[in-house]
Enzyme design. Structure first.
Site, PDB file in Angstrom:
ATOM      1  CG  HIS A 196      -2.023  -0.907   1.202  1.00 19.64           C
ATOM      2  ND1 HIS A 196      -3.028  -0.794   0.288  1.00 19.64           N
ATOM      3  CD2 HIS A 196      -2.319  -1.977   1.962  1.00 19.64           C
ATOM      4  CE1 HIS A 196      -3.905  -1.760   0.478  1.00 19.64           C
ATOM      5  NE2 HIS A 196      -3.493  -2.500   1.491  1.00 19.64           N
ATOM      6  NE  ARG A 339      -2.888  -6.798 -14.912  1.00 25.06           N
ATOM      7  CZ  ARG A 339      -1.814  -6.614 -14.150  1.00 25.06           C
ATOM      8  NH1 ARG A 339      -0.613  -6.703 -14.688  1.00 25.06           N
ATOM      9  NH2 ARG A 339      -1.925  -6.302 -12.892  1.00 25.06           N
ATOM     10  CD  GLU A 438       2.604 -10.578 -16.350  1.00 26.79           C
ATOM     11  OE1 GLU A 438       3.073  -9.726 -15.591  1.00 26.79           O
ATOM     12  OE2 GLU A 438       1.390 -10.831 -16.422  1.00 26.79           O
ATOM     13  CG  ASN A 461       6.938  -4.406 -12.507  1.00 27.55           C
ATOM     14  OD1 ASN A 461       7.869  -3.749 -12.938  1.00 27.55           O
ATOM     15  ND2 ASN A 461       5.776  -3.867 -12.186  1.00 27.55           N
ATOM     16  CG  ASP A 462       4.897 -10.549 -12.491  1.00 31.52           C
ATOM     17  OD1 ASP A 462       5.342 -10.911 -11.385  1.00 31.52           O
ATOM     18  OD2 ASP A 462       3.749 -10.104 -12.657  1.00 31.52           O
ATOM     19  NE  ARG A 472       6.247  -7.368  -8.516  1.00 29.31           N
ATOM     20  CZ  ARG A 472       5.310  -7.237  -9.446  1.00 29.31           C
ATOM     21  NH1 ARG A 472       5.423  -7.835 -10.610  1.00 29.31           N
ATOM     22  NH2 ARG A 472       4.255  -6.492  -9.228  1.00 29.31           N
ATOM     23  CB  CYS A 509       2.855  -1.808 -18.745  1.00 33.12           C
ATOM     24  SG  CYS A 509       2.578  -3.572 -18.564  1.00 33.12           S
TER      25      CYS A 509
HETATM   26  C1  PEP Z   1       4.490  -6.336 -14.576  1.00 35.20           C
HETATM   27  O1  PEP Z   1       4.535  -7.492 -14.166  1.00 35.20           O
HETATM   28  O2  PEP Z   1       5.466  -5.734 -15.060  1.00 35.20           O
HETATM   29  C2  PEP Z   1       3.247  -5.558 -14.509  1.00 35.20           C
HETATM   30  C3  PEP Z   1       3.159  -4.379 -15.064  1.00 35.20           C
HETATM   31  O3  PEP Z   1       2.207  -6.085 -13.845  1.00 35.20           O
HETATM   32  P1  PEP Z   1       2.088  -6.150 -12.256  1.00 35.20           P
HETATM   33  O4  PEP Z   1       3.130  -5.217 -11.702  1.00 35.20           O
HETATM   34  O5  PEP Z   1       0.696  -5.726 -11.954  1.00 35.20           O
HETATM   35  O6  PEP Z   1       2.338  -7.577 -11.978  1.00 35.20           O
HETATM   36 MG    MG Z   2       2.767  -8.663 -13.767  1.00 35.71          MG
END
Ligand code: PEP
Ligand code: MG
Length: 589
Positions: A196, A339, A438, A461-462, A472, A509
């Site tokens: 959060h 999404r 991802e 990110n993933d 992560r 993204c």
């Molecule tokens: C990602 O995995 O990069 C992504 C944008 O989705 P989230 O951060 O919601 O997993």
């Molecule tokens: Mg993701």
């Protein structure tokens, strides 16, 4: 110096402000005599009534400001505050153990914590946070010790000077309420980049560091602190030299932030005129408004989990439709990539059944849940296709691993469209569907996926955490989740090249889209659509306007020759300094 995870960039020097848990771990207090029991119970009941009244007002206010899903968190708190079992437990502790109402609450809270931990820690973690939040609220009414309560934070705030908020963790209602406080930075002991606190900090563009173990033992309110959200560093009571050095960086950061926001109406183009699209990642309506404020071109990623996570049961088609419609109408250029639900991992909802998976991030998550609950997906698809009439909308599928999965989804979209048509329900025929890349398997087999999808969105990110096999959000291995590394850039290069060759639209993204050093390389590799937390849009716009396409291509080419993360980081830091020394402040990679 404490080291944590930099979850929102920028540098701040400021006074600490501790957010305590009202229910500390002090010795339980008892009443002097049994004759005090009725009055103590009455005092407790009054605190419950006051808490209920306060939450009711809160639900209305949050619904107006942030929309129904956010307000639903507090609707569930209303249920908790009036839960007969909770009330009976506190009454019993006052009557039988002669505890004060406050101590009775403490004991009951500790009991819940132990019970939740025993049953299924993973699953109940979020739920326990809500219970603690409500009990904290009742406790603050009992003691009128408002400085540490959720609402009290504003009342007892030391002054108008923005403060460095220091907390063990930020509870959901605190995250909402903090919107009113002048906060300069946030430091928490637990939580990673998706906590959060991190989400709040990024959406407000303030520096934040999470995962700083033991910080609450080292800080008292009023202590001077340095928070460096780029490096994840926190200094408590810095010496004179460090204070001066960091204050200088802070001044530059503020100045730059103000000057950058002025570029909201400028086009997003490189120095030599190559156009880029700078889009925003959003979780709710408030974020859509931020995206508009900073001049994002549209929404590149709308994470719909928030709606589901804050709901008691599955939100129905009408409710989803209404919510998506509102988001679309309020988003820049009414352009939104929605999404489909990406639950699982650390994000669980009770109505999908309890699970106790040994490895939830590699388990039954995201699109995999849908395949076992196709109705859930069809309902969401219908709502998205219908809402698509109100703007330019695309639908994005997360966590795709195989071509078979994509085929199943494409078939389901086709069937859903023909059902809507048959039922005479109006919907948008032109909603494109895309795949998130991802999971490393999707990146490796990108060619095959491209043949069967309209567009691609790279979830770095993933992708990073799965490539390097490191969670992560786990501070112990977070150093491996480093976007500026040879393996990541090689994979990204491969995916981007395949998209260019086939003319498939591609967005990135993940967080690295908003980080100056990585954004430079991505632009050099040919990426033209970046989606990021709204607060980073002005920075990336300024960055790209200071570089030529050929320059960035040279950087990208060079980076691909390097063999270590250290080499890449220092090479890019030098290049960034040459382009703009100040923009470096916004990099937390
Ligand atoms: C990602 O995995 O990069 C992504 C944008 O989705 P989230 O951060 O919601 O997993
Ligand atoms: Mg993701």
């Amino acid at each position: 110096m404490h080291k944590g995870i930099g979850v929102s960039p920028g540098v701040v020097v400021g006074a600490a402000y501790r957010v305590e848990s009202v229910l500390g771990s002090g010795e339980p207090q008892t009443l002097d005599s049994p004759s005090q029991v009725p009055a103590e119970i009455e005092r407790f009941d009054r605190a419950v009534e006051e808490t209920t009244a306060e939450l009711e007002i809160f639900v209305q206010r949050i619904a107006l400001e942030l929309g129904t899903p956010a307000a639903d968190i507090f609707k569930s708190h209303l249920q908790i505050v009036n839960d007969p079992e909770l009330l009976a437990k506190v009454h019993a502790a006052i009557q039988k153990k002669l505890l004060t109402a406050f101590s009775a609450l403490q004991v009951v809270m500790n009991g819940y914590a132990a019970q939740f931990a025993r049953i299924d820690q993973e699953y109940f973690r979020e739920r326990l946070t809500d219970v603690r939040d409500v009990i904290t609220r009742i406790g603050s009414h009992l003691t009128r010790k408002t400085e540490s309560s959720v609402n009290g934070a504003a009342e007892s705030h030391p002054g108008d000077e923005p403060v460095v908020l220091v907390a063990h963790e930020i509870l959901p209602s605190q995250a909402m309420n903090l919107g009113e406080l002048p906060i300069a930075a946030i430091v928490t002991e637990i939580g990673g980049s998706t906590s959060h606190a991190a989400i709040l900090a990024r959406s407000r563009g303030i520096p934040a560091v999470s995962g700083v173990e033991g910080i609450m033992n080292d800080v008292v309110s009023g202590d001077l602190m340095v928070v460096d959200g780029r490096e994840g560093h926190v200094i408590v009571r810095p010496d004179r030299e460090a204070t001066m050095a960091y204050r200088k960086v802070q001044r530059e950061f503020f100045h730059l932030k103000d000057s950058l926001i002025a570029n909201r109406d400028q086009p997003a183009v490189s120095c030599d005129g190559t156009q880029v699209e700078l889009l925003a990642n959003i979780n709710n309506l408030a974020d859509a408004h931020s995206a508009e404020t900073v001049g994002a071109g549209g929404i590149g990623l709308f994470r719909t989990e928030y709606l589901f996570l804050t709901h008691h049961d599955v939100p129905g088609e009408e409710e989803q439709y209404e919510y998506y419609r509102q988001i679309i109408l309020d988003s820049p250029n009414k352009t939104v990539t929605i999404r489909t639900l990406d639950l699982g991992g650390d994000k669980t909802v009770p109505y999908l059944g309890r699970r106790n998976e040994p490895n939830p991030f590699m388990g039954w998550r995201s699109i995999r849940i849908f395949f076992d609950n196709p109705k859930l997906l069809v309902t969401q698809m219908r709502a998205i296709l219908r809402a698509g009439r109100h703007g330019k909308v695309s639908m994005l599928f997360p966590m795709i691993t195989t071509v078979e999965e994509l085929r199943k989804l494409n078939k389901l979209v086709k069937e859903t469209r023909s059902n809507l048509r048959r039922e005479g329900v109006p919907f948008a025929e032109d909603v494109k569907t895309g795949v998130m890349v991802e999971v490393p398997a999707a990146a490796v087999c990108i060619e095959a996926l491209l043949r069967e999808t309209d567009f691609i969105s790279i979830g770095s990110n993933d992708l990073i955490q799965y490539l390097v096999a490191a969670d992560r959000d786990n501070p112990k291995v977070a150093h491996l989740c480093e976007p500026l590394s040879p393996a990541i850039f090689r994979v990204l290069h491969m995916v981007l090249e395949a998209c260019q060759r086939t003319g498939t639209p591609v967005t990135l993204c993940g967080e690295m889209a908003g980080q100056p050093r990585s954004a430079l390389v991505l632009f050099g590799m040919g990426l033209r659509r970046f989606s990021m937390s709204p607060a980073f849009v002005p920075t990336v716009k300024a960055l790209l306007s200071s570089v030529t396409t050929a320059q960035a291509e040279r950087f990208a080419h060079h980076v691909l020759q390097l063999s270590t993360g250290d080499e890449i980081r220092s090479y890019l830091s030098e290049r960034l300094r040459e382009i703009s020394s100040t923009l470096e402040l916004f990099d937390s990679a």
